[in-house]
Design a protein around this motif. Sequence first.
Motif, mmCIF file in Angstrom:
data_model
loop_
_atom_site.group_PDB
_atom_site.id
_atom_site.type_symbol
_atom_site.label_atom_id
_atom_site.label_comp_id
_atom_site.label_asym_id
_atom_site.label_seq_id
_atom_site.Cartn_x
_atom_site.Cartn_y
_atom_site.Cartn_z
ATOM 1 N N GLY A 229 18.829 63.937 -19.257
ATOM 2 C CA GLY A 229 18.887 65.488 -19.120
ATOM 3 C C GLY A 229 17.524 65.932 -18.577
ATOM 4 N N THR A 230 16.435 65.630 -18.999
ATOM 5 C CA THR A 230 15.181 66.085 -18.497
ATOM 6 C C THR A 230 14.989 65.744 -16.976
ATOM 7 N N LEU A 231 15.267 64.553 -16.560
ATOM 8 C CA LEU A 231 15.240 64.254 -15.182
ATOM 9 C C LEU A 231 16.229 64.762 -14.260
ATOM 10 N N ILE A 232 17.375 64.995 -14.959
ATOM 11 C CA ILE A 232 18.389 65.569 -14.063
ATOM 12 C C ILE A 232 18.157 66.989 -13.680
ATOM 13 N N ALA A 233 17.728 67.721 -14.732
ATOM 14 C CA ALA A 233 17.515 68.977 -14.446
ATOM 15 C C ALA A 233 16.364 69.446 -13.643
ATOM 16 N N VAL A 234 15.267 68.563 -13.769
ATOM 17 C CA VAL A 234 14.111 68.973 -12.804
ATOM 18 C C VAL A 234 14.377 68.167 -11.462
ATOM 19 N N LYS A 239 15.135 69.468 -5.798
ATOM 20 C CA LYS A 239 15.916 69.401 -4.510
ATOM 21 C C LYS A 239 16.291 70.730 -4.204
ATOM 22 N N GLN A 240 16.694 71.515 -4.732
ATOM 23 C CA GLN A 240 17.021 73.136 -4.317
ATOM 24 C C GLN A 240 15.815 73.474 -3.697
ATOM 25 N N ALA A 241 14.822 73.273 -4.290
ATOM 26 C CA ALA A 241 13.469 73.898 -3.957
ATOM 27 C C ALA A 241 12.845 73.296 -2.512
ATOM 28 N N GLY A 242 13.819 72.375 -1.999
ATOM 29 C CA GLY A 242 13.244 71.800 -0.839
ATOM 30 C C GLY A 242 12.329 70.454 -0.768
ATOM 31 N N ALA A 243 12.471 69.631 -1.944
ATOM 32 C CA ALA A 243 11.559 68.346 -1.776
ATOM 33 C C ALA A 243 12.160 67.564 -0.927
ATOM 34 N N LYS A 244 11.551 66.687 -0.275
ATOM 35 C CA LYS A 244 12.084 65.648 0.682
ATOM 36 C C LYS A 244 12.703 64.406 0.121
ATOM 37 N N ARG A 245 11.970 63.939 -1.034
ATOM 38 C CA ARG A 245 12.192 62.673 -1.571
ATOM 39 C C ARG A 245 11.933 63.090 -3.004
ATOM 40 N N ILE A 246 12.822 62.807 -3.800
ATOM 41 C CA ILE A 246 12.352 62.707 -5.433
ATOM 42 C C ILE A 246 12.671 61.324 -6.195
ATOM 43 N N VAL A 247 11.560 60.888 -6.921
ATOM 44 C CA VAL A 247 11.328 59.637 -7.553
ATOM 45 C C VAL A 247 11.144 60.077 -9.105
#
Length: 306
Positions: A229-234, A239-247
């Motif tokens: 839940g934590t990882l998914i929510a963050v 993503k919505q805030a425009g991050a290029k890549r999320i790990v």
Amino acid sequence: MKPVSRTFVIGSQPSALATNVAHLLGCEVTSIRAKIFDDGETRLRLPVSVACKEIIIFQTITDQPDAVIFETLRLVDAAKNSGAKAITVVFPCYPYARQDRIVQDGCGLPPKLVAKLLKTAGADRQVTVELHAPKQIDDFPLSTFNLSTEALFADYLRQRTEKTDEILLFAPDRSALPRVQSIAKALGCDFDWVDKQRLVDGSLKLSDFHGNVRGKSVYIVDDRIDTGGTLIAVATHLKQAGAKRIVGIVTHGVTSIALLEHLKTTGLDRLVETDTRNVTRDKNFVEVLSVAELLAKKLKSLDKID
Ligand code: R5P
């Protein structure tokens, strides 16, 4: 002083990590013998003599933690009764580590209880990796070594291709912030965080997002994934805030295929985790960093304790 000879025992859970740690220590892995009776009770037996030896009992936590804990207590008891000189328990992922404080009346403190029971059974010390709240060991009645994966993660990040000014480390809640700050300091990169509140129905409320993630490679650093839940929510927010890549970069990783498949659909580009649990492997999405050397180094240093 003559070095104490060492026996390395694993419980009934197979573990590639255990085999690797034993190899680094130059020990053979000894598996326990178990006989199951008709009524479901078992007889556990150490198949080698441990009299006057140091015994390392290496246990891997599963989704049946109580069974693993009880098996550990019985192995410690068996080693004590057999005259072991020193008994070290290794839980790479400590059972019940998240329940380190009382959140509701009527609850106990199961991580401390595990330490208390191990001590009573005859353990001399325990070694674990990345406890949810490292300070909780101050209250444990058993000598406890909590190894941090911060250096492992910093090394991993150092080897990435991105420049440090393109990387942002992200703490998904306040408890992850000290860890994130320390890795960011080692790397000389930026960090940011969000406040997380877990509501009574188990859902999460995130607040106080600050900073600018647009165009950045964002690494969400956490000690563990449970429901995801934590990882998914963050990740969704980033993503919505425009991050290029999320790990996601997490010490105690995912053991369920269903959860891993779900995580792939949430905006996460990659998951980096360690082998403290028997994690689900998927080389296109998951990178597994091993804590074998970290554990072996600590266990070797314990030689000096008489
Ligand atoms: C909680 O404070 C921990 O650090 C993790 O963030 C938490 O255990 C993750 O749980 P879940 O995957 O269920 O959100």
